[in-house]
Design an enzyme around this catalytic site. Structure first.
Site, PDB file in Angstrom:
ATOM      1  N   TYR A  46       0.700  -1.087  -0.198  1.00 14.74           N
ATOM      2  CA  TYR A  46       0.052   0.236   0.051  1.00 14.74           C
ATOM      3  C   TYR A  46       0.693   1.274   0.093  1.00 14.74           C
ATOM      4  O   TYR A  46       0.161   2.412  -0.594  1.00 14.74           O
ATOM      5  CB  TYR A  46      -1.002   0.058   1.279  1.00 14.74           C
ATOM      6  CG  TYR A  46      -2.207  -0.541   1.131  1.00 14.74           C
ATOM      7  CD1 TYR A  46      -2.340  -2.008   0.376  1.00 14.74           C
ATOM      8  CD2 TYR A  46      -3.354  -0.043   1.351  1.00 14.74           C
ATOM      9  CE1 TYR A  46      -3.594  -2.410   0.300  1.00 14.74           C
ATOM     10  CE2 TYR A  46      -4.850  -0.594   1.296  1.00 14.74           C
ATOM     11  CZ  TYR A  46      -4.812  -1.736   0.782  1.00 14.74           C
ATOM     12  OH  TYR A  46      -6.002  -2.638   0.517  1.00 14.74           O
ATOM     13  N   ASP A  91     -12.457  -9.381   4.265  1.00 16.11           N
ATOM     14  CA  ASP A  91     -13.553  -9.441   3.297  1.00 16.11           C
ATOM     15  C   ASP A  91     -14.038 -10.825   3.479  1.00 16.11           C
ATOM     16  O   ASP A  91     -15.268 -11.092   3.465  1.00 16.11           O
ATOM     17  CB  ASP A  91     -13.492  -8.891   1.784  1.00 16.11           C
ATOM     18  CG  ASP A  91     -13.635  -7.247   1.740  1.00 16.11           C
ATOM     19  OD1 ASP A  91     -13.392  -6.676   2.888  1.00 16.11           O
ATOM     20  OD2 ASP A  91     -14.188  -6.684   0.927  1.00 16.11           O
TER      21      ASP A  91
HETATM   22  C1  IPM Z   1     -10.463  -1.389   4.053  1.00 19.88           C
HETATM   23  C2  IPM Z   1     -10.673  -0.796   2.635  1.00 19.88           C
HETATM   24  C3  IPM Z   1      -9.441   0.250   2.325  1.00 19.88           C
HETATM   25  C4  IPM Z   1      -8.321  -0.854   2.394  1.00 19.88           C
HETATM   26  C5  IPM Z   1      -9.910   1.040   1.091  1.00 19.88           C
HETATM   27  C6  IPM Z   1     -11.139   1.779   1.235  1.00 19.88           C
HETATM   28  C7  IPM Z   1      -8.673   1.920   0.764  1.00 19.88           C
HETATM   29  O1  IPM Z   1     -10.886  -1.833   1.867  1.00 19.88           O
HETATM   30  O2  IPM Z   1     -10.311  -0.786   5.135  1.00 19.88           O
HETATM   31  O3  IPM Z   1     -10.371  -2.838   4.053  1.00 19.88           O
HETATM   32  O4  IPM Z   1      -7.936  -1.131   1.358  1.00 19.88           O
HETATM   33  O5  IPM Z   1      -7.657  -0.611   3.457  1.00 19.88           O
HETATM   34 MG    MG Z   2     -11.023  -3.699   2.364  1.00 14.47          MG
END
Ligand code: IPM
Ligand code: MG
Length: 360
Positions: A141, A251
């Site tokens: 990231y 997720d």
């Molecule tokens: C999460 C989200 C974020 C991430 C996005 C919105 C930048 O998907 O908090 O899981 O990837 O960290």
């Molecule tokens: Mg996410």
């Protein structure tokens, strides 16, 4: 106790769910004799609209001044084709980095009342109770070099996954400490059969394990972990992993919990110049533009994040437990939003918030 809280409702349903989370925060504080001072700041798409930047300097200042920050969600479809550096999400990455919150705790548990909300078979998801600890300040990231360069067939996109020993060690320590207070099992997730960052990750995890002889450490490859999470989620207690693996697997965790709207998160580990700990609390779900402004979104992930805030930022364990019990009571009463597919008529975001306050 006096709690100085910054709220960053952000975009889409972030606004609606944060409103209910604040309502619950105020109710639990009133019940237990605490006072709250709330300040609201701009983050994400709304911040771009109002100031031109996804994380205006004022937001960073307010967050550093608060005891804890409660966030909603960021992201708007109108920015879909904009480079990452100018997107609402950049604001979220900015605030995580500004606060130095390197450990993102994403608990996943299956509530009895929601067992039928998961598309998976009941006997598989029943009794799931795990925490994903996602590294939040490093990895792909934030790694450089990054960008898109060149032209035509040679046009090239580049991102870099990089971790230092100390970045790995500190998040592993947080995870070991959590595991120590739970079922004493830590699963470190990596891709060490392919990636050097993962080989270092595994080595450092083993080194840190020496400080925690009472906790059992196992290693698992991320692809296998994705499969085990749906095959046998009960085998996991605490899992620790790098930033993007944690994004993806959390997720997947939502499927176990019945709806992504259920999942709270706590980002901790950062320290202010004063030495005080800071925390950033946000539901795992995004801004869900398709249902924004319709009073349909599930506020329980945001409300659960309030419980996490009470626990981790303020050590208010009784208060946190009261919020979590109230969530459970509301689920048992079947008072839930449409995402949880209730038997009767679904409740609105606001009605669920109210029901949690009443249960408190
Ligand atoms: C999460 C989200 C974020 C991430 C996005 C919105 C930048 O998907 O908090 O899981 O990837 O960290
Ligand atoms: Mg996410």
């Amino acid at each position: 106790m006096h709690l100085k809280i910054l709220t960053l409702p952000g975009d889409g349903i972030g606004v609606e769910v944060t409103r209910e989370a604040v309502r619950v925060l105020e109710a639990v504080c009133a019940k237990f004799g605490h006072t709250v001072k709330l300040t609201e700041g701009l983050l994400g798409g709304i911040a771009i609209h109002k100031t031109g930047e996804p994380m205006p300097p004022e937001t960073a200042r307010l967050a550093l001044d608060a005891d804890a920050t409660l966030m909603g969600a960021v992201g708007l479809p109108e920015f879909d084709n904009v480079p990452p550096s100018q997107r609402p999400e950049k604001g979220l990455l900015g605030i995580r980095k500004t606060l130095g919150v390197f450990a993102n705790l994403r608990p996943v548990r299956t509530y009895k009342a929601l067992i039928d909300s998961s598309p998976l078979k009941n006997h598989l998801v029943e009794g799931t109770d795990l925490i994903i600890v996602r590294e939040l300040n490093g990895g792909i990231y934030y790694g450089t070099p990054r960008g898109i360069s060149g032209e035509g067939a040679d046009e090239r996109g580049t991102n870099t996954m990089t971790y230092t020993r100390s970045e790995i060690a500190r998040v592993c320590r947080t995870a070991f400490n959590l595991a120590r207070a739970r079922r004493k099992k830590l699963t470190s997730v990596d891709k060490s059969n392919v990636l050097e960052t993962s080989q270092l990750w595994r080595r450092v995890a083993v080194e840190v394990a020496a400080e925690f002889p009472d906790v059992e450490l196992e290693h698992i490859l991320v692809d296998n972990c994705a499969m085990q999470l749906v095959l046998n989620p009960r085998r996991f207690d605490v899992l620790v992993m790098e930033n993007m693996f944690g994004d993806i697997l959390s997720d997947e965790g939502a499927v176990l919990a019945g709806s992504i709207g259920m999942l709270p998160s706590a980002s901790i580990g950062g320290k202010l110049p004063s030495g005080a700990w800071v925390g950033l609390y946000e539901p795992v779900h995004g801004s869900a533009p398709d249902i924004a402004g319709q009073n349909k979104a599930n506020p329980l992930g945001a409300i659960g994040s309030v419980a996490a805030m009470l626990e981790y930022s303020f050590g208010l364990l009784k208060e946190a437990a009261a919020v979590n019990h109230a969530i459970e009571a509301v689920l048992d009463q079947g008072k839930v939003t449409a995402d949880l597919k209730p038997k009767g008529k679904p409740l609105t975001t606001e009605q669920v918030g109210q029901a949690v306050c009443e249960a408190l």
